[in-house]
Scaffold this motif. Structure first.
Motif, short mmCIF file in Angstrom:
data_model
loop_
_atom_site.label_atom_id
_atom_site.label_comp_id
_atom_site.label_asym_id
_atom_site.label_seq_id
_atom_site.Cartn_x
_atom_site.Cartn_y
_atom_site.Cartn_z
N MET A 128 0.85 -1.17 0.00
CA MET A 128 0.00 0.00 0.00
C MET A 128 0.89 1.24 0.00
SD MET A 128 -2.84 1.20 2.83
CE MET A 128 -4.15 0.14 2.27
N SER A 129 0.45 2.26 -0.65
CA SER A 129 1.19 3.52 -0.68
C SER A 129 1.18 4.17 0.70
CB SER A 129 0.55 4.47 -1.69
OG SER A 129 -0.70 4.92 -1.22
N ILE A 130 2.12 5.06 0.91
CA ILE A 130 2.16 5.76 2.21
C ILE A 130 0.90 6.61 2.38
CG2 ILE A 130 3.40 7.47 3.59
CD1 ILE A 130 5.99 6.33 2.39
N PHE A 131 0.51 7.33 1.32
CA PHE A 131 -0.71 8.12 1.45
C PHE A 131 -1.92 7.22 1.67
CE2 PHE A 131 -4.46 10.42 -0.02
CZ PHE A 131 -4.42 11.47 0.89
N SER A 138 -1.90 4.47 3.30
CA SER A 138 -1.83 4.09 4.71
C SER A 138 -2.35 5.22 5.59
CB SER A 138 -0.39 3.75 5.10
OG SER A 138 0.05 2.62 4.39
N ILE A 139 -2.02 6.46 5.25
CA ILE A 139 -2.52 7.62 5.99
C ILE A 139 -4.05 7.64 5.94
CG2 ILE A 139 -2.64 10.15 6.03
CD1 ILE A 139 0.31 10.11 5.00
N MET A 140 -4.58 7.47 4.73
CA MET A 140 -6.03 7.47 4.55
C MET A 140 -6.68 6.35 5.38
SD MET A 140 -7.35 9.72 2.33
CE MET A 140 -8.80 8.86 1.73
N SER A 141 -6.08 5.18 5.31
CA SER A 141 -6.62 4.04 6.03
C SER A 141 -6.63 4.27 7.54
CB SER A 141 -5.79 2.80 5.70
OG SER A 141 -6.25 1.69 6.41
N LYS A 142 -5.56 4.85 8.06
CA LYS A 142 -5.47 5.10 9.50
C LYS A 142 -6.49 6.15 9.95
CE LYS A 142 -1.67 2.73 10.70
NZ LYS A 142 -1.33 2.07 11.94
N ILE A 143 -6.71 7.17 9.13
CA ILE A 143 -7.61 8.26 9.51
C ILE A 143 -9.07 7.91 9.23
CG2 ILE A 143 -8.28 10.65 9.03
CD1 ILE A 143 -5.27 11.25 8.72
N PHE A 144 -9.33 7.35 8.06
CA PHE A 144 -10.72 7.06 7.69
C PHE A 144 -11.21 5.75 8.30
CE2 PHE A 144 -9.60 10.37 4.84
CZ PHE A 144 -10.77 11.06 4.58
N GLY A 145 -10.30 4.95 8.80
CA GLY A 145 -10.65 3.78 9.60
C GLY A 145 -11.07 2.55 8.83
N GLY A 146 -11.31 1.51 9.59
CA GLY A 146 -11.65 0.21 9.03
C GLY A 146 -13.02 0.16 8.40
N ALA A 147 -13.96 0.98 8.88
CA ALA A 147 -15.32 0.93 8.33
C ALA A 147 -15.32 1.31 6.86
CB ALA A 147 -16.24 1.87 9.10
N ALA A 148 -14.61 2.36 6.51
CA ALA A 148 -14.54 2.78 5.10
C ALA A 148 -13.80 1.73 4.29
CB ALA A 148 -13.87 4.14 4.98
N SER A 156 10.59 8.22 8.54
CA SER A 156 11.98 8.41 8.12
C SER A 156 12.04 9.30 6.88
CB SER A 156 12.63 7.06 7.82
OG SER A 156 12.07 6.49 6.64
N LEU A 157 13.22 9.85 6.64
CA LEU A 157 13.41 10.68 5.45
C LEU A 157 13.10 9.89 4.18
CD1 LEU A 157 14.25 13.32 4.12
CD2 LEU A 157 16.64 12.58 4.28
N GLN A 158 13.51 8.64 4.15
CA GLN A 158 13.24 7.80 2.98
C GLN A 158 11.73 7.66 2.75
OE1 GLN A 158 14.92 3.87 3.20
NE2 GLN A 158 14.09 3.25 1.23
N ALA A 159 10.98 7.43 3.82
CA ALA A 159 9.52 7.31 3.70
C ALA A 159 8.90 8.62 3.24
CB ALA A 159 8.91 6.88 5.04
N ARG A 160 9.40 9.74 3.76
CA ARG A 160 8.86 11.04 3.35
C ARG A 160 9.21 11.34 1.90
NH1 ARG A 160 11.59 14.57 6.79
NH2 ARG A 160 12.59 12.84 7.85
N LYS A 161 10.36 10.91 1.44
CA LYS A 161 10.71 11.08 0.02
C LYS A 161 9.78 10.24 -0.86
CE LYS A 161 15.58 12.40 0.42
NZ LYS A 161 16.97 12.03 0.10
N GLN A 162 9.45 9.04 -0.38
CA GLN A 162 8.51 8.19 -1.12
C GLN A 162 7.13 8.86 -1.18
OE1 GLN A 162 8.22 4.11 0.24
NE2 GLN A 162 6.30 3.80 -0.86
#
Length: 157
Positions: free
Chosen positions: A1-4, A6-16, A108-114
């Motif tokens: 999964m892309s980092i973004f 993962s961000i969406m999944s964490k914020i919008f949750g399991g229901a969505a 990490s910087l690498q993750a933020r670059k991704q």
């Protein structure tokens, strides 16, 4: 999964996420059934399978649009609730590093670059301070574009 993603999944949750998965799961059997129907006589089965297959993407598209429309998650509240459960103070309202830490994601910087690549950052990735400000602004903007209710104190001027 892309980092973004993962961000969406964490914020919008399991229901969505569960609702988004359901249309895909229901589509698979109908596509399989259409494919199995094609194994029969070619003339009638292929014409019978064609409407089925052309009709299959619509429910998925509608289902995904429905999830985005239903999402309308209070991003500020979700983040505040997560922050309350953390044992440390994080400046997630201004810092992409702290926002990622709050969500238990790699900061990490690498993750933020991704993440910068995913969001089409065209600046110098070696200038991490500028990139970090841009990333936070873009993440907040994309959360709003995807149905999140973003409070003013998270938005950048």
């Amino acid at each position: 999964m892309s980092i973004f993603g993962s961000i969406m999944s964490k914020i919008f949750g399991g229901a969505a996420s569960a609702q988004a998965a359901a249309p895909n799961a229901s589509e698979t059997p109908s596509v399989s059934a259409a494919a199995q129907g094609r194994d029969g006589p070619t003339g009638s089965a292929s014409s019978a399978a064609a409407p089925s297959m052309s009709g299959a993407p619509s429910p998925v598209a509608e289902g995904q649009a429905g999830v985005a429309g239903q999402a309308n998650v209070d991003v500020g509240q979700v983040l505040a609730d997560l922050a309350a459960g953390k044992g440390q103070t994080l400046d997630y309202k201004r810092s992409i590093v702290d926002l990622l830490k709050l969500l238990d994601l790699d900061s990490s910087l690498q993750a933020r670059k991704q993440l910068a690549d995913e969001l089409h950052y065209t600046g110098d990735k070696e200038d991490s301070a500028t990139m970090n400000v841009w990333l936070h602004k873009q993440v907040v903007q994309k959360l709003a574009e995807n149905g999140g209710k973003v409070p003013d104190d998270l938005k950048h001027a």
